[in-house]
Design a protein around this motif. Structure first.
Motif, mmCIF file in Angstrom:
data_model
loop_
_atom_site.group_PDB
_atom_site.id
_atom_site.type_symbol
_atom_site.label_atom_id
_atom_site.label_comp_id
_atom_site.label_asym_id
_atom_site.label_seq_id
_atom_site.Cartn_x
_atom_site.Cartn_y
_atom_site.Cartn_z
ATOM 1 N N VAL D 243 0.862 -1.180 0.000
ATOM 2 C CA VAL D 243 0.000 0.000 0.000
ATOM 3 C C VAL D 243 0.896 1.228 0.000
ATOM 4 C CG1 VAL D 243 -1.872 1.200 1.183
ATOM 5 C CG2 VAL D 243 -1.672 -1.299 1.352
ATOM 6 N N CYS D 244 0.794 2.020 -1.041
ATOM 7 C CA CYS D 244 1.690 3.169 -1.206
ATOM 8 C C CYS D 244 0.878 4.460 -1.205
ATOM 9 C CB CYS D 244 2.469 3.040 -2.506
ATOM 10 S SG CYS D 244 3.396 1.503 -2.612
ATOM 11 N N GLY D 247 -1.187 4.381 -4.643
ATOM 12 C CA GLY D 247 -1.780 3.185 -5.218
ATOM 13 C C GLY D 247 -1.345 1.964 -4.448
ATOM 14 N N SER D 248 -1.981 0.847 -4.753
ATOM 15 C CA SER D 248 -1.594 -0.395 -4.096
ATOM 16 C C SER D 248 -1.339 -1.444 -5.164
ATOM 17 C CB SER D 248 -2.683 -0.875 -3.141
ATOM 18 O OG SER D 248 -3.753 -1.449 -3.850
ATOM 19 N N ARG D 250 -0.941 -5.835 -5.516
ATOM 20 C CA ARG D 250 -1.115 -7.093 -4.803
ATOM 21 C C ARG D 250 -0.619 -8.240 -5.657
ATOM 22 N NH1 ARG D 250 -7.035 -8.123 -2.669
ATOM 23 N NH2 ARG D 250 -7.399 -8.594 -4.844
ATOM 24 N N THR D 260 -3.760 -1.070 -8.189
ATOM 25 C CA THR D 260 -4.903 -0.174 -8.091
ATOM 26 C C THR D 260 -4.415 1.257 -7.952
ATOM 27 O OG1 THR D 260 -6.161 -1.905 -6.988
ATOM 28 C CG2 THR D 260 -7.024 0.328 -6.835
ATOM 29 N N THR D 261 -4.797 2.071 -8.905
ATOM 30 C CA THR D 261 -4.491 3.503 -8.822
ATOM 31 C C THR D 261 -5.690 4.256 -9.352
ATOM 32 O OG1 THR D 261 -3.489 3.385 -11.019
ATOM 33 C CG2 THR D 261 -1.990 3.338 -9.153
#
Lengths: 351, 351, 351, 351
Positions: D243-244, D247-248, D250, D260-261
């Protein structure tokens, strides 16, 4: 139009009874004022608990009942043409379950009748146009972002077909949904059709050619292929992949549209809780209204509200102090010992 | 209770206005009879177009308006305690938005007040209990099929937080949803809590500790961890994975629950069109009722019905004869030249 | 056969050079002893760094080079027939890239030549039979668990086609992979074929009919449909869904097979780390062998090993004592200050 | 370094025997010249069929065997320190299975010994650094596209643990993989650790605290949480979500990384067949080399090549003529009646 819309429902079978329930308790702004069915017993059963509703064996009587402002036709297909013409004669708006009329000649007579009226009164029940995934797909195609559609790959699977289901019905009853969906998604007419049948599944009843594979050509030069398989045994699966010049989009797997363009496959992620939980809010308030009208209270209790506050307060302390905090709840009043929405059911199972 | 449930709505802000709309047009069986908000202008705006509704600056006046049978509390949290006690005093059932009361002490006073009444009148708005995925997950846990739950891994992400959002609110406003969901899913109380904070994201406003990582312990020996991240930028994501002795189940990715047991990951496949398209049917009939009340006709036209029949007939011929069939449509009457539901919009975009 | 297998490679173009590399460094047990290509410069380039390899302009010379025990044919298709017959004449086993021979008549001559030999020497390069997903799908179909296959729905998309690509090549070059895969998956011959072409994508070069939609019928009464789209722009996507009497299985989305039966969609979950990380172990040891042969050391250092031990020890203490433990590392020797496998690269980027 | 790398393997247990096989047949460029194991019988079993390999009970003897140029240490952890020091003394490069040394003090002695040498000789077997998904994730994090990492959520599940497995080993044997992976992914040291244990699963053996939940803090202000569950029963699952700030990402679900962004979840789609089918090509050529060395021919036959050509030709005709074409195959020579790669196996099952 002030007040609730008074609706006559023609037909009280499976679909008709479901629409009666929906008009009464599933949607707002309408009330069922009359129902027609040759079997008046099942019409009465379908309307049990609804105030001021009249039941008739004859469609015309239901249309002429006091307070009728619109008609929902859910009778068997062969009765649709007469029902539509009767509604037109009375100037009543009508929602007609699919098929409009089972044969194209009869359907065309309805078209001509409405055209003579010079104004539209009827809507056909192609409900996929109201499905969230189909709406998203059409919106995406209409945006032009993926370029011109080249092909639609469609899957239409049922677990099993009812006893009376015939080989023709795979197309004129089942695939008719894809026919309308394809016309609506593409904005094109279907101009030619080919059908191939593999050796039938052993799970299909004797003499039923199931599955079938149907390929349509369209006025815009696209292809639409449909696997229709009404005895798949494995699920009700309705999928559609639109292949376009610049990307593809697929709906029907897990209620999410997957769009593939330039090297990545995308899934939309909701941006707002009112979007993600829209159905939950509706269901919550509907459940509360229903329970309250019946004099009941259900759902999360004030004890649940208190417990949430107490835990949250401990959480805030744990964050501030940087150490683990225990949660101390007040004794639970007996009133909340076994309330519906609470912990009992799961806890008992898992004990 | 005959007729529609008369509801007083307290608060006409974002959430209150949404509930007014929902009671009026989103659910059946209720009508909004009064709304209270200090800002009577926005209360009037929220109720525009609703017949026979009264607007007041004071909550008590709204509760005492003629026809009030129930209350929906959507005012700011600090006003909830007084609103609930006023509803209790009048014997009115109440649906109260979360939090019940912002602080645990106040919440406990409400619990005690209702316990003194000796009957339940209030429901708290923890709407996740009405979300289809959460309901499926709870049902699965309650079935015991996966064995005892050991851990819940939860994610709670917002795109961004409003300006006033504080470090404490990550827990007492955001995580409060997970607190209730965990209690409800597990049927257990939360007994201790620890919080860890990574170095905050640069996307969070200054002084806001975002994200946070919260770990709860439960009365049944389970752990519940929550990532709360209110300035994630990338979406509103609410996920929960329940890890049990015999399998895990995850919700929140693409509106489908994934269950993993003994070597496979499963996703449920709908078995029936009334399940898969339940929302579409509701939306279809609601759209028809709404349009009809406004004297409009929209949706699939009888021309669409005719076209579907004509194509299906060609399809049946193609299957029977084993060769490609062309589709010949009658000329389209002008009445259907550019109807709303038809091909125009998409075709024009794609031309 | 003792020692490494001596292989002659015919053709040093894109595919041939890749196979030279693979025989030299990608697989074990073989060595490249000769390469033939009319362009001897590119043959020399392809073999740079390989000891004791000879380069020839003529295939026959490469076959007759000392130490040749087998042949890999990667020359252009029209040269395959002569190459295969030359290998047969010398009794050499041969792996021949697809197509065996571009035209069926030539391919049949090769069949007859090998049949006259009375023993098999040749294998054709249909590499999908070695793809993990295809192998899983065939294994599943062969198990009979899903019942008889009824349909295969195939997708074959390329980002873009090379300049010389023709309308015929969509079928005889691209779809030929699906042709072999379908025969192999089903254990059936393909007995008839139909092709439909939508209006071509604007992204295809002029005169190229792209995409095409191909439907095969099989000797066992199944259907195989293939979307072939060589200028999709959006990715190299090879998918196959097998629809059977009792379930369906789909490969090609995210390297996992999804099986749908009786109400659920399943994905296999690995049961063992040697399965999940098999490729990682191979890659690790290969990287170590390669680096060591070059006198280099890379990968995780002993400092990484020490740090892992130190953190794990702190973790064990934290579990035993029930409280947070800090980790105290010894000073890092300069030798590990900026080693390849360590933290530098990422840290620098993120600083 | 010319010729194949001569490797001494220490330890011929499960892991050692697997590495012997890998060096001999799984990777190129190496050969096993000696193996040491106190149980020389299992060392002989592990090396069966390998030419010129010597077996010893003592590690030192294996290191001193003629032709040894490098060492792979796969003996039990307590033997690692001596083995590494012996390799250092001989100047031999070494790949050492994890753990480097079971205790941090011993590991530090190895660090110091190598630092005294002044050059790196040893690599530790943290093979996740070579897993395609982990490599993609690290590359993404290193690119800075998602911003600074804030949290890693890790899952490490085994189906079941071996009998001797202890509560400490969940951390120092299992979580040690996440420890290295986190350090490598983040480019940061782990600076503190907390552990929480839910009530153990009934599927864990008595006295084993399984699962455990471990939270690390890092030198860069990130958090790393790990669910370790070695008796999950449901699969070997290794997942990691980073998790950034922006965005994340996986990995670990279905061999694909999901990023995901800004409102969408993405999955990479391969752009090239050499990427998508890289493993298939390797497997194909390796299978061909192996079979050829054993004097066997397997895989797709020239008959398969002919059949593909014949079907493709019919397909091209069908496209050109616009009508269905049948496929006429020549009679199949007996040589191909039941070849390994052909239709027999599946067809028989499905008959």
């Amino acid at each position: 139009m002030g007040g609730l819309l008074g609706v006559a429902v023609l037909g009280a079978g499976h679909m008709g009874a479901d629409h009666v329930r929906r008009l009464d308790r599933g949607v707002s702004g309408a009330r069922v004022v009359s129902v027609a069915d040759p079997d008046t017993d099942r019409a009465k059963e379908a309307t049990a608990g609804i105030d001021d509703v009249r039941v008739y064996p004859e469609p015309e009587a239901a249309l002429d009942a006091p307070g009728v402002q619109a008609v929902l036709v859910a009778s068997p297909g062969p009765a649709h043409e007469d029902a539509l013409l009767a509604a037109f004669a009375r100037g009543l708006p009508v929602l007609c379950e699919k098929p409009l009329v089972p044969d194209a000649a009869g359907a065309l007579r309805v078209v001509e009748a409405e055209a003579r009226l010079g104004r539209r009164l009827a809507q056909v029940g192609f409900m996929r146009r109201y499905d969230a995934e189909y709406m998203r797909l059409r919106s995406l195609l209409g945006s032009g972002r993926l370029g011109r559609p080249l092909m639609l790959h469609c899957t239409h699977r049922n677990v099993s077909s009812p006893p009376h289901f015939t080989t023709d019905m795979l197309i004129d009853s089942s695939v008719s949904h894809e026919i309308d969906a394809a016309r609506w998604l593409l904005g094109q007419e279907l101009t030619a059709v080919s059908v191939l049948c593999p050796r039938p599944s052993r799970n299909a009843s004797e003499d039923l050619l199931d599955p079938q594979f149907v390929v349509f050509e369209t006025s815009g030069g696209a292809l639409v292929d449909v696997e229709v398989f009404v005895n798949s045994g494995f699920g009700y699966q309705v999928r559609c992949e639109a292949v376009c010049e610049n990307g593809s989009a697929r709906i029907g797997d897990g209620h999410t549209m997957v769009v593939t363009t330039g090297g990545t496959a995308h899934q939309e992620v909701a941006q707002d809780y009112l979007v993600r939980f829209a159905d939950a809010y509706d269901r919550e308030v509907q459940a509360w209204v229903d329970a309250t009208r019946q004099g009941r209270v259900a759902g999360p209790s004030v004890w649940d509200g208190y417990a949430a506050s107490a835990v949250a307060e401990a959480g805030v302390r744990a964050r501030r102090d940087g150490v683990r905090q225990t949660v101390d709840l007040a004794p639970r009043p007996g009133l909340y010992a076994d309330d519906d929405g609470h912990l009992g059911a799961v806890a008992r199972t898992l004990a």
